[in-house]
Write a protein that holds these residues in place. Structure first.
Motif, short mmCIF file in Angstrom:
data_model
loop_
_atom_site.label_atom_id
_atom_site.label_comp_id
_atom_site.label_asym_id
_atom_site.label_seq_id
_atom_site.Cartn_x
_atom_site.Cartn_y
_atom_site.Cartn_z
N LEU A 482 -5.29 37.48 -2.05
CA LEU A 482 -3.99 38.10 -2.35
C LEU A 482 -4.13 39.34 -3.21
O LEU A 482 -3.40 40.33 -3.04
N THR A 483 -5.08 39.33 -4.14
CA THR A 483 -5.32 40.49 -5.01
C THR A 483 -5.80 41.69 -4.19
O THR A 483 -5.35 42.83 -4.39
N ILE A 484 -6.70 41.44 -3.26
CA ILE A 484 -7.21 42.52 -2.41
C ILE A 484 -6.10 43.06 -1.51
O ILE A 484 -5.96 44.27 -1.33
N GLU A 486 -2.93 43.10 -2.19
CA GLU A 486 -2.01 43.87 -3.04
C GLU A 486 -2.56 45.25 -3.34
O GLU A 486 -1.81 46.23 -3.41
N LYS A 487 -3.86 45.35 -3.50
CA LYS A 487 -4.49 46.65 -3.76
C LYS A 487 -4.20 47.62 -2.61
O LYS A 487 -3.88 48.79 -2.84
N TYR A 488 -4.27 47.12 -1.40
CA TYR A 488 -4.00 47.98 -0.24
C TYR A 488 -2.51 48.26 -0.07
O TYR A 488 -2.11 49.35 0.36
N PHE A 489 -1.67 47.28 -0.42
CA PHE A 489 -0.22 47.50 -0.31
C PHE A 489 0.23 48.64 -1.23
O PHE A 489 1.10 49.44 -0.89
N LYS A 490 -0.39 48.73 -2.40
CA LYS A 490 0.00 49.75 -3.38
C LYS A 490 -0.30 51.17 -2.91
O LYS A 490 0.30 52.13 -3.39
N LEU A 502 -10.43 45.65 12.97
CA LEU A 502 -11.45 45.88 11.94
C LEU A 502 -10.83 45.71 10.56
O LEU A 502 -10.05 46.55 10.11
N MET A 503 -11.15 44.59 9.89
CA MET A 503 -10.62 44.32 8.57
C MET A 503 -11.40 45.10 7.52
O MET A 503 -12.60 45.36 7.70
N PRO A 504 -10.76 45.50 6.42
CA PRO A 504 -11.49 46.14 5.32
C PRO A 504 -12.61 45.22 4.83
O PRO A 504 -12.44 44.00 4.78
N PRO A 505 -13.78 45.77 4.48
CA PRO A 505 -14.94 44.94 4.11
C PRO A 505 -14.66 43.95 2.98
O PRO A 505 -15.12 42.81 3.05
N ASP A 506 -13.92 44.39 1.94
CA ASP A 506 -13.68 43.47 0.82
C ASP A 506 -12.75 42.33 1.21
O ASP A 506 -12.92 41.18 0.78
N LEU A 507 -11.77 42.62 2.07
CA LEU A 507 -10.88 41.56 2.54
C LEU A 507 -11.63 40.61 3.47
O LEU A 507 -11.45 39.39 3.41
#
Length: 548
Positions: A482-484, A486-490, A502-507
């Motif tokens: 959820l934290t990751i 939220e980082k992208y939502f911002k 293709l999902m972001p690597p950290d997610l």
């Protein structure tokens, strides 16, 4: 026409092999340089002809083309045989043509078209009309095929051909059938209503192609091929595809079930309580005939500025599109609003009158009955606390269905399911690969998209047995996901992009950690594949269902 061509070519190969064996018998088992693939009496060897073919076409021109096409292919195959066997071959006088009838295949009795005792194979690609796309006539035709067939109203139109073929095979168990069809009949409730019923009647799937993309006269469709009969073969051929456009990979298996998987029949039953005792998953509220009370962001801001008291009754609204695109609409939820406020505001009364008009003119009987209560939602399932929101329809390209947490005062629409009293542990299990594997097999499809089901997917899914410490570990990993997010939502990213191809690597890394932890709750030994995961969950389901 293609079937006839391939049968003739197969016949040529058989004749050629027979000639080789005959030569060896006459020449002490050796071929010799002087061997020639020739025939002296070709007419005695080539026995496949167009008169052995029967068919039903709805359109007269299509029937004419089929007849002419078969004659043309027959001529080309005769030339091919002449070249292969060194003897000119032509059928003179011309034999009878193909038996192509102009009729509706679901209305005509197939026994009146072809002698059932002489019939060997039934082949074809019936019309690709999905369950929701059926016309009133399509629905009547399908029901007329087998009025008492369980769930026939919810089957794709193509199912009628499967049922008609099964009736022919009841008369002659030696007949084998194969159809190209919409892939949705091997998914969700359709797989249960069609194939499980065929299994109960003693039929077997002896070969199958899992879903692949087929170019059908310019229209790219997702299809399957299933070969079934009363004959029970020990080894069955299953063609798998790593992607929709990939080459087929043949695997020999001992059984093919209703989902075209190499395992025993699942025979899943929709349940109305969660099998592991988890909270009930319910539909969101239905906004039908209430669009006059719905607002986009700009409209919402203008309306509450003009009529300040409405802000108290404006509720954020979330459906599948809003969820995946990270935006909200709003609805004027007047269930508990003071009558004096409503009756003193012309703009609100105008919108309520529009709701009344829409309900009066609706073909829906319930909507007609609610004409005089326009302040009430068509179907009110509004929750007061925190809840999970699951989109009912989501892209088939996603590895994970994007699930989110929502809370009061948000209202979820009937394009979503909502799960009240859900915590991060439940979120973690539902957003895990284990649950996704179960979902992807048991879920229905809308075109190529997943169409989630509370009764058939969520309620039948067995949660692992856990203690408080294990659940806290899962919850901590969910916090990371959820934290990751939220980082992208911002920075303006949408959830549909985070869970695209293709999902972001950290997610991706966060989900992998969550997946491994959830799988360890089921068993210590790692799973080898999604089929392995599903089969394990199926064993748990069978064990648990016995307790009900």
């Amino acid at each position: 026409m293609l079937a006839y061509r391939e049968l003739r070519r197969l016949e040529h190969e058989v004749v050629s092999e027979v000639l080789i064996q005959e030569w060896k018998q006459d020449n002490r088992g050796t071929m010799g340089a002087e061997y020639q693939d020739t025939l002296l009496t070709i007419e005695d060897r080539i026995i496949v002809e167009v008169s052995q073919f029967y068919g039903v076409e709805l359109q007269p021109y299509a029937a004419s083309i089929a007849k002419l096409g078969l004659w043309l292919i027959d001529h080309l195959m005769n030339m091919e045989a002449s070249n292969k066997f060194g003897q000119y071959f032509v059928r003179l006088p011309l034999h009878a043509g193909a038996n192509i009838y102009v009729d509706n295949a679901l209305k005509v009795d197939w026994k009146d078209i072809v002698p059932v005792t002489k019939l060997s194979y039934i082949l074809g690609n019936p019309p690709f009309i999905g369950h929701n796309a059926k016309s009133v006539d399509n629905q009547k035709e399908l029901k007329s095929v087998a009025p008492k067939w369980k769930g026939i109203s919810n089957l794709d139109y193509v199912s009628g051909w499967f049922i008609k073929a099964s009736k022919m095979m009841e008369y002659n168990p030696l007949i084998e059938t194969a159809f190209v069809s919409t892939n949705s009949i091997a998914q969700g409730t359709q797989a249960i209503n069609l194939f499980s019923e065929l299994f109960n009647k003693g039929f077997n799937i002896n070969f199958a192609h899992q879903t692949f993309e087929w170019d059908n006269n310019g229209a790219k469709v997702h299809v399957i091929i299933t070969g079934f009969s009363k004959i029970k073969k020990k080894q069955r051929k299953l063609y798998k595809y790593s992607s929709l456009k990939a080459e087929a990979q043949l695997v020999e298996v001992s059984n093919i079930n209703e989902y075209l998987l190499p395992m025993k029949s699942v025979k899943l039953t929709a349940m109305y309580k969660q099998i592991s005792g988890k909270p009930d998953m319910i539909y969101g509220s239905n906004m039908s005939t209430g669009t006059a009370l719905m607002f986009k962001e700009k409209e919402y801001q203008e309306f509450i500025r003009k009529i300040p008291w409405t802000k108290e009754y404006m509720r954020p609204l979330i459906g599948a599109k809003e969820l995946t695109n990270n935006f909200k609409r709003y609805v004027l939820y007047l269930k508990d609003a003071k009558p004096s406020l409503i009756n003193s505001t012309n703009e609100v009364l105008e919108r309520l009158n529009k709701v009344k008009s829409d309900r009066k003119n609706s073909k829906d009987i319930l909507a007609n009955q609610m004409v005089d209560t326009p302040t009430l939602l068509y179907s009110d399932r509004v929750l007061d606390g925190d809840f999970l929101v699951i989109p009912i329809v989501t892209s088939g390209n996603r590895e994970y269905v994007p699930i989110i947490f929502e809370k009061y005062p948000t209202i979820a629409t009937n394009k979503t399911f909502q799960l009240p009293n859900a915590d991060k542990y439940i979120f973690g299990i539902l957003e895990s690969r284990m649950h996704m594997c179960w979902m992807k097999v048991t879920v229905g499809r809308l075109k190529s998209d997943y169409s989630y089901s509370n009764t058939l997917v969520y309620n039948t899914f067995v949660f692992p047995e856990t203690n408080k410490t294990q659940e806290e570990t899962v919850a901590n990993l969910v916090d990371n996901v959820l934290t990751i997010r939220e980082k992208y939502f911002k920075i303006g990213e949408k959830i549909k992009d985070l869970y695209s191809k293709l999902m972001p690597p950290d997610l991706r890394k966060a989900h992998n950690k969550l997946d491994r932890e959830v799988e360890k709750l089921y068993r210590k030994q790692p799973f080898n594949s999604d089929e392995d995961r599903f089969e394990y969950l199926l064993k748990l389901y069978r064990r648990e269902i016995e307790k009900f």
